[in-house]
Scaffold this motif. Sequence first.
Motif, PDB file in Angstrom:
ATOM      1  N   ILE A   1      57.256 102.172  51.340  1.00 55.98           N
ATOM      2  CA  ILE A   1      56.116 103.082  51.297  1.00 55.98           C
ATOM      3  C   ILE A   1      54.825 102.347  51.668  1.00 55.98           C
ATOM      4  CG2 ILE A   1      55.646 102.767  48.853  1.00 55.98           C
ATOM      5  CD1 ILE A   1      54.999 105.781  48.751  1.00 55.98           C
ATOM      6  N   LEU A   2      54.740 101.058  51.355  1.00 61.46           N
ATOM      7  CA  LEU A   2      53.546 100.296  51.714  1.00 61.46           C
ATOM      8  C   LEU A   2      53.444 100.101  53.224  1.00 61.46           C
ATOM      9  CD1 LEU A   2      53.519  97.666  48.840  1.00 61.46           C
ATOM     10  CD2 LEU A   2      52.145  99.727  49.068  1.00 61.46           C
TER      11      LEU A   2
ATOM     12  N   ILE B   1      44.232 104.343  48.049  1.00 56.87           N
ATOM     13  CA  ILE B   1      44.090 104.151  46.599  1.00 56.87           C
ATOM     14  C   ILE B   1      45.194 104.880  45.848  1.00 56.87           C
ATOM     15  CG2 ILE B   1      42.618 104.698  44.614  1.00 56.87           C
ATOM     16  CD1 ILE B   1      40.217 104.192  46.499  1.00 56.87           C
ATOM     17  N   VAL B   2      45.502 106.101  46.252  1.00 53.22           N
ATOM     18  CA  VAL B   2      46.544 106.880  45.588  1.00 53.22           C
ATOM     19  C   VAL B   2      47.905 106.196  45.719  1.00 53.22           C
ATOM     20  CG1 VAL B   2      47.837 109.049  45.704  1.00 53.22           C
ATOM     21  CG2 VAL B   2      45.343 109.081  45.747  1.00 53.22           C
TER      22      VAL B   2
ATOM     23  N   PHE C   1      50.282 104.545  42.784  1.00 49.96           N
ATOM     24  CA  PHE C   1      51.666 105.000  42.635  1.00 49.96           C
ATOM     25  C   PHE C   1      52.628 103.811  42.630  1.00 49.96           C
ATOM     26  CE2 PHE C   1      55.626 106.036  44.855  1.00 49.96           C
ATOM     27  CZ  PHE C   1      56.170 106.928  43.950  1.00 49.96           C
ATOM     28  N   VAL C   2      52.435 102.897  43.557  1.00 53.29           N
ATOM     29  CA  VAL C   2      53.321 101.735  43.641  1.00 53.29           C
ATOM     30  C   VAL C   2      53.161 100.856  42.405  1.00 53.29           C
ATOM     31  CG1 VAL C   2      53.737  99.607  44.938  1.00 53.29           C
ATOM     32  CG2 VAL C   2      53.460 101.769  46.142  1.00 53.29           C
ATOM     33  N   LYS C   3      51.944 100.703  41.915  1.00 50.65           N
ATOM     34  CA  LYS C   3      51.713  99.894  40.718  1.00 50.65           C
ATOM     35  C   LYS C   3      52.412 100.507  39.507  1.00 50.65           C
ATOM     36  CE  LYS C   3      48.181  98.113  37.693  1.00 50.65           C
ATOM     37  NZ  LYS C   3      46.889  98.382  37.132  1.00 50.65           N
TER      38      LYS C   3
ATOM     39  N   GLU D   1      55.536  98.900  37.292  1.00 52.07           N
ATOM     40  CA  GLU D   1      55.401  98.621  35.864  1.00 52.07           C
ATOM     41  C   GLU D   1      56.442  99.338  35.020  1.00 52.07           C
ATOM     42  OE1 GLU D   1      51.422  99.778  35.034  1.00 52.07           O
ATOM     43  OE2 GLU D   1      50.568  97.880  35.728  1.00 52.07           O
ATOM     44  N   ARG D   2      57.057 100.378  35.569  1.00 55.59           N
ATOM     45  CA  ARG D   2      58.041 101.150  34.813  1.00 55.59           C
ATOM     46  C   ARG D   2      59.279 100.291  34.582  1.00 55.59           C
ATOM     47  NH1 ARG D   2      60.006 106.501  37.638  1.00 55.59           N
ATOM     48  NH2 ARG D   2      59.868 104.954  39.262  1.00 55.59           N
ATOM     49  N   PRO D   3      59.812 100.297  33.356  1.00 58.18           N
ATOM     50  CA  PRO D   3      61.011  99.483  33.103  1.00 58.18           C
ATOM     51  C   PRO D   3      62.207 100.015  33.892  1.00 58.18           C
ATOM     52  CG  PRO D   3      60.487 100.834  31.181  1.00 58.18           C
ATOM     53  CD  PRO D   3      59.378 101.022  32.183  1.00 58.18           C
TER      54      PRO D   3
END
Length: 104
Positions: A33-34, A79-80, A84-86, A90-92
């Motif tokens: 996505i990046l 920014i959005v 989203f990627v961050k 961070e989600r386990p």
Amino acid sequence: MSIAMTVLLVGAGIGLTITALAAIVRIVRGPTILDRMIASDVLLTTLMLAVGTDMVVRGHTDSIPLMTVIAATATFATIVVARFVKRRAERPMPEEPTPEVGHV
């Protein structure tokens, strides 16, 4: 229009076209996505350059609001996607289920 201006205009058109096509290919192929977000930023920047080239050739400044909207859209979208990627990073990670022995 002079010959030099015509040559520069054709060169700019060819360069912008190649850049836009390369960005579209990267948007389609990804793989992340990046990569797609950077390619969409490149595509929007190329569009802004094309509008700027049009303003230079025709000698007007009527398209400045359009360029401002394109720049704001690109910034907001970046920014959005970054947020989203961050959050996704961070989600386990879900644990893999362990196969139960003898369970049918």
